[in-house]
Design a protein around this motif. Structure first.
Motif, PDB file in Angstrom:
ATOM      1  N   ASP A  60       4.041   6.891 -11.492  1.00  0.00           N
ATOM      2  CA  ASP A  60       4.038   8.328 -11.680  1.00  0.00           C
ATOM      3  C   ASP A  60       5.171   8.924 -11.325  1.00  0.00           C
ATOM      4  N   ALA A  85       9.220   7.283 -16.227  1.00  0.00           N
ATOM      5  CA  ALA A  85       8.132   8.304 -15.424  1.00  0.00           C
ATOM      6  C   ALA A  85       9.242   9.246 -14.762  1.00  0.00           C
ATOM      7  N   GLU A 103       2.866   1.085 -13.790  1.00  0.00           N
ATOM      8  CA  GLU A 103       2.613   2.456 -14.197  1.00  0.00           C
ATOM      9  C   GLU A 103       2.975   3.490 -13.129  1.00  0.00           C
TER      10      GLU A 103
END
Length: 315
Positions: free
Chosen positions: A116, A134, A114
């Motif tokens: 960013d 991202a 995950e």
């Protein structure tokens, strides 16, 4: 009774209207505040590909370009993902123990982390896939010297002041180290940086890792004319082992380690007859660590190189 009721109704209507107006205003202000907070969570970064929206304060950064993790560490951000090259550095390894080593095309693992923000090199064949995961910034390694590289990463993280602070402190430290080295070996000593990959041997320019930023820039050592003419522009030059004497300086730095081929040329009579070799002015370094030119790495490289050169001069 009816008269009293009728007299109260206008007052109730006024109170109700005021209440509804207050609620409407509160809702509008809440919406504006939410919109403002959302806008504050991102900012526009002028990348090499054009303006892109990135997190205002990136926290989960995947650094898929091998040379940059140390820049992020110096600025207080530990990458969530790195390449295996970074993990092999003795200067960075312990500091990157919490980062996941991810293959460039292992998108599934990358998604699971995950991120960013993703950092890679411009021209990376995986960039299109990264952008689906991202916001992705590509940096051209050749575009920046090692100091500008750190300042640019400071911009990406919104930490320009911290990046500039390190550059200022580094320049002061490098100037002191330069004086120390010049007192030991003089101002005209030349240096060559050599490594072997496969069948080719390479000499390196002034901004291509392997300690070149420290040797040629921070310490101001000169390169032999042939090295400067042929390697400073492109960053490196492939030569045959037999040609090394043509590029050899007063001091020769030789890279050794898991990522480079064995330096068998050092066993030849041709090598042993080079003046710098005869004088004992050969310094070997760990290629796995010296590959990088981030703040953490160059500080370690500076200490190593200054110590090695002053010791050679004292012999």
């Amino acid at each position: 009774m009816k008269r009293k009721l009728f007299s109260v109704l206008p007052l109730l209507m006024i109170i109700s209207a005021l209440f509804l107006a207050a609620c409407s205003q509160e809702k509008e202000e809440s919406g504006q505040e939410k919109k403002s907070n959302t806008e504050a969570e991102t900012r526009t970064y002028a990348s090499e590909e054009g303006d892109i929206e990135i997190p205002a304060k990136p926290e989960r950064v995947a650094v898929m370009a091998a040379t940059y993790p140390g820049n992020f560490l110096e600025l207080g951000v530990t990458p969530v993902a790195i390449t295996d090259w970074s993990a092999k550095s003795k200067f960075l390894g312990d500091k990157l123990k919490d980062a996941k080593v991810v293959a460039p095309d292992d998108y599934e693992t990358l998604i699971g982390l995950e991120p960013d923000l993703i950092i890679t090199y411009t021209g990376d064949e995986n960039m299109a896939k990264y952008k689906e995961i991202a916001p992705t910034v590509g940096l051209s390694y050749e575009k920046y010297n090692y100091l500008d590289q750190h300042l640019e990463i400071g911009k990406i993280l919104g930490k320009e002041e911290e990046a500039q602070k390190w550059v200022d402190e580094w320049n002061a430290k490098a100037e002191e180290a330069k004086k120390k080295v010049q007192e030991a070996i003089g101002t005209n000593a030349t240096a060559t940086v050599v490594e072997t990959f496969g069948k080719d041997t390479y000499v390196y320019g002034k901004n291509w890792g392997r300690g070149t930023e420290v040797i040629y820039q921070a310490l101001g050592m000169k390169a032999p004319e042939k090295v400067e003419a042929e390697a400073f522009g492109p960053g490196y030059k492939a030569i045959s082992a037999e040609a090394i004497p043509e590029y050899a300086g007063d001091y020769i730095f030789v890279g050794e380690g898991a990522n480079v081929s064995s330096s068998t040329f050092m066993e030849t009579e041709l090598w042993k007859n080079i003046p710098a070799v005869k004088a004992g002015n050969v310094i070997t370094f760990d290629s796995d660590s010296f590959y990088f030119n981030d703040p953490i790495s160059v500080e370690k490289e500076l200490d190593f190189i200054v110590d090695a050169l002053t010791k050679k001069a004292a012999q």
